[in-house]
Design a protein around this motif. Structure first.
Motif, PDB file in Angstrom:
ATOM      1  N   PHE A 153       0.824  -1.202   0.000  1.00 28.90           N
ATOM      2  CA  PHE A 153       0.000   0.000   0.000  1.00 28.90           C
ATOM      3  C   PHE A 153       0.865   1.261   0.000  1.00 28.90           C
ATOM      4  CE2 PHE A 153      -2.030   3.367   2.503  1.00 28.90           C
ATOM      5  CZ  PHE A 153      -3.116   3.621   1.693  1.00 28.90           C
ATOM      6  N   LEU A 154       1.888   1.303   0.840  1.00 25.63           N
ATOM      7  CA  LEU A 154       2.750   2.479   0.907  1.00 25.63           C
ATOM      8  C   LEU A 154       3.549   2.653  -0.383  1.00 25.63           C
ATOM      9  CD1 LEU A 154       3.971   2.326   4.604  1.00 25.63           C
ATOM     10  CD2 LEU A 154       2.330   3.908   3.594  1.00 25.63           C
ATOM     11  N   THR A 155       3.964   1.547  -1.002  1.00 22.46           N
ATOM     12  CA  THR A 155       4.689   1.640  -2.275  1.00 22.46           C
ATOM     13  C   THR A 155       3.815   2.262  -3.357  1.00 22.46           C
ATOM     14  OG1 THR A 155       5.983  -0.317  -1.694  1.00 22.46           O
ATOM     15  CG2 THR A 155       5.935   0.302  -4.012  1.00 22.46           C
ATOM     16  N   ILE A 156       2.597   1.788  -3.476  1.00 26.25           N
ATOM     17  CA  ILE A 156       1.670   2.335  -4.472  1.00 26.25           C
ATOM     18  C   ILE A 156       1.365   3.794  -4.163  1.00 26.25           C
ATOM     19  CG2 ILE A 156      -0.684   2.157  -5.392  1.00 26.25           C
ATOM     20  CD1 ILE A 156       1.169  -0.001  -6.392  1.00 26.25           C
ATOM     21  N   LEU A 157       1.195   4.119  -2.890  1.00 29.87           N
ATOM     22  CA  LEU A 157       0.918   5.495  -2.497  1.00 29.87           C
ATOM     23  C   LEU A 157       2.072   6.423  -2.872  1.00 29.87           C
ATOM     24  CD1 LEU A 157      -1.081   7.368  -0.988  1.00 29.87           C
ATOM     25  CD2 LEU A 157       0.226   6.877   1.067  1.00 29.87           C
ATOM     26  N   LEU A 158       3.291   5.992  -2.611  1.00 29.97           N
ATOM     27  CA  LEU A 158       4.451   6.814  -2.955  1.00 29.97           C
ATOM     28  C   LEU A 158       4.621   6.955  -4.470  1.00 29.97           C
ATOM     29  CD1 LEU A 158       7.029   5.658  -0.265  1.00 29.97           C
ATOM     30  CD2 LEU A 158       5.839   7.856  -0.413  1.00 29.97           C
ATOM     31  N   LEU A 159       4.339   5.893  -5.224  1.00 31.03           N
ATOM     32  CA  LEU A 159       4.411   5.984  -6.684  1.00 31.03           C
ATOM     33  C   LEU A 159       3.376   6.964  -7.242  1.00 31.03           C
ATOM     34  CD1 LEU A 159       5.011   2.270  -7.709  1.00 31.03           C
ATOM     35  CD2 LEU A 159       6.598   4.193  -7.941  1.00 31.03           C
ATOM     36  N   LEU A 160       2.183   6.938  -6.693  1.00 26.44           N
ATOM     37  CA  LEU A 160       1.157   7.880  -7.131  1.00 26.44           C
ATOM     38  C   LEU A 160       1.506   9.317  -6.751  1.00 26.44           C
ATOM     39  CD1 LEU A 160      -2.111   5.885  -6.407  1.00 26.44           C
ATOM     40  CD2 LEU A 160      -1.169   6.502  -8.621  1.00 26.44           C
ATOM     41  N   ALA A 161       2.085   9.504  -5.568  1.00 23.06           N
ATOM     42  CA  ALA A 161       2.511  10.839  -5.162  1.00 23.06           C
ATOM     43  C   ALA A 161       3.624  11.354  -6.067  1.00 23.06           C
ATOM     44  CB  ALA A 161       2.956  10.822  -3.697  1.00 23.06           C
ATOM     45  N   ALA A 162       4.573  10.477  -6.431  1.00 26.32           N
ATOM     46  CA  ALA A 162       5.657  10.877  -7.323  1.00 26.32           C
ATOM     47  C   ALA A 162       5.110  11.213  -8.715  1.00 26.32           C
ATOM     48  CB  ALA A 162       6.700   9.772  -7.416  1.00 26.32           C
ATOM     49  N   ALA A 163       4.169  10.421  -9.207  1.00 24.40           N
ATOM     50  CA  ALA A 163       3.586  10.687 -10.522  1.00 24.40           C
ATOM     51  C   ALA A 163       2.826  12.007 -10.518  1.00 24.40           C
ATOM     52  CB  ALA A 163       2.657   9.547 -10.922  1.00 24.40           C
ATOM     53  N   SER A 164       2.124  12.306  -9.443  1.00 23.48           N
ATOM     54  CA  SER A 164       1.404  13.577  -9.390  1.00 23.48           C
ATOM     55  C   SER A 164       2.365  14.752  -9.269  1.00 23.48           C
ATOM     56  CB  SER A 164       0.398  13.582  -8.243  1.00 23.48           C
ATOM     57  OG  SER A 164       1.072  13.541  -6.999  1.00 23.48           O
ATOM     58  N   ALA A 165       3.479  14.565  -8.556  1.00 24.03           N
ATOM     59  CA  ALA A 165       4.462  15.644  -8.438  1.00 24.03           C
ATOM     60  C   ALA A 165       5.150  15.902  -9.779  1.00 24.03           C
ATOM     61  CB  ALA A 165       5.489  15.300  -7.368  1.00 24.03           C
ATOM     62  N   LEU A 166       5.361  14.866 -10.571  1.00 23.40           N
ATOM     63  CA  LEU A 166       6.011  15.033 -11.867  1.00 23.40           C
ATOM     64  C   LEU A 166       5.094  15.680 -12.904  1.00 23.40           C
ATOM     65  CD1 LEU A 166       7.985  11.684 -12.119  1.00 23.40           C
ATOM     66  CD2 LEU A 166       8.910  13.972 -11.704  1.00 23.40           C
ATOM     67  N   THR A 167       3.801  15.543 -12.720  1.00 22.53           N
ATOM     68  CA  THR A 167       2.874  16.131 -13.686  1.00 22.53           C
ATOM     69  C   THR A 167       2.362  17.494 -13.246  1.00 22.53           C
ATOM     70  OG1 THR A 167       1.018  14.977 -12.668  1.00 22.53           O
ATOM     71  CG2 THR A 167       2.125  13.871 -14.505  1.00 22.53           C
ATOM     72  N   TRP A 168       2.888  18.050 -12.184  1.00 26.73           N
ATOM     73  CA  TRP A 168       2.474  19.372 -11.702  1.00 26.73           C
ATOM     74  C   TRP A 168       2.951  20.402 -12.715  1.00 26.73           C
ATOM     75  CZ3 TRP A 168       0.375  20.299  -6.674  1.00 26.73           C
ATOM     76  CH2 TRP A 168       0.163  21.628  -6.384  1.00 26.73           C
ATOM     77  N   LYS A 169       2.060  21.301 -13.113  1.00 23.73           N
ATOM     78  CA  LYS A 169       2.466  22.337 -14.058  1.00 23.73           C
ATOM     79  C   LYS A 169       1.957  23.681 -13.570  1.00 23.73           C
ATOM     80  CE  LYS A 169      -1.502  21.702 -17.058  1.00 23.73           C
ATOM     81  NZ  LYS A 169      -1.947  21.462 -18.404  1.00 23.73           N
ATOM     82  N   GLN A 170       2.630  24.720 -13.994  1.00 25.01           N
ATOM     83  CA  GLN A 170       2.233  26.066 -13.611  1.00 25.01           C
ATOM     84  C   GLN A 170       1.319  26.628 -14.677  1.00 25.01           C
ATOM     85  OE1 GLN A 170       5.888  28.153 -13.060  1.00 25.01           O
ATOM     86  NE2 GLN A 170       6.233  27.303 -11.033  1.00 25.01           N
TER      87      GLN A 170
END
Length: 106
Positions: free
Chosen positions: A63-80
């Protein structure tokens, strides 16, 4: 203040007193049969499920692995969001998107 007699609220079609007319009897039977069908389905699915129950297995590390992967994916797709005036909007939800969501929720 003197109280004036208020007119009783008008009953809707579903809350009118049951009379023995053909339309009210058929309406009552229709609603009662729908209620009986819903209760029958609830009983059937509760005590005779379509698939057998299984034991659930929870893995905290997975669960924590999937959560961290989703958090990383959302951080990488953050745009201004750049505006025409040259200022940069770094809000998570910009005003256009929240206005669109308000329209959908109404």
């Amino acid at each position: 203040l003197p109280s004036s007699p208020a007119a009783p609220p008008k009953a809707s079609k579903l809350t009118e007193r049951l009379s023995l007319t053909r339309s009210s009897t058929s309406q009552f039977l229709h609603l009662a049969s729908a209620f009986a069908l819903i209760l029958s389905l609830c009983y059937l699915l509760e005590f005779h499920p379509p698939s057998p129950h299984i034991s659930k297995h929870y893995d905290k590390d997975w669960f924590l692995t999937i959560l961290l992967l989703l958090a990383a994916a959302s951080a990488l797709t953050w745009k201004q969001n750049g505006k025409a005036g040259g200022t940069i909007n770094t809000d998570v939800l910009n005003r256009n998107q929240t206005e669109e969501w308000k329209g959908w929720m109404q």
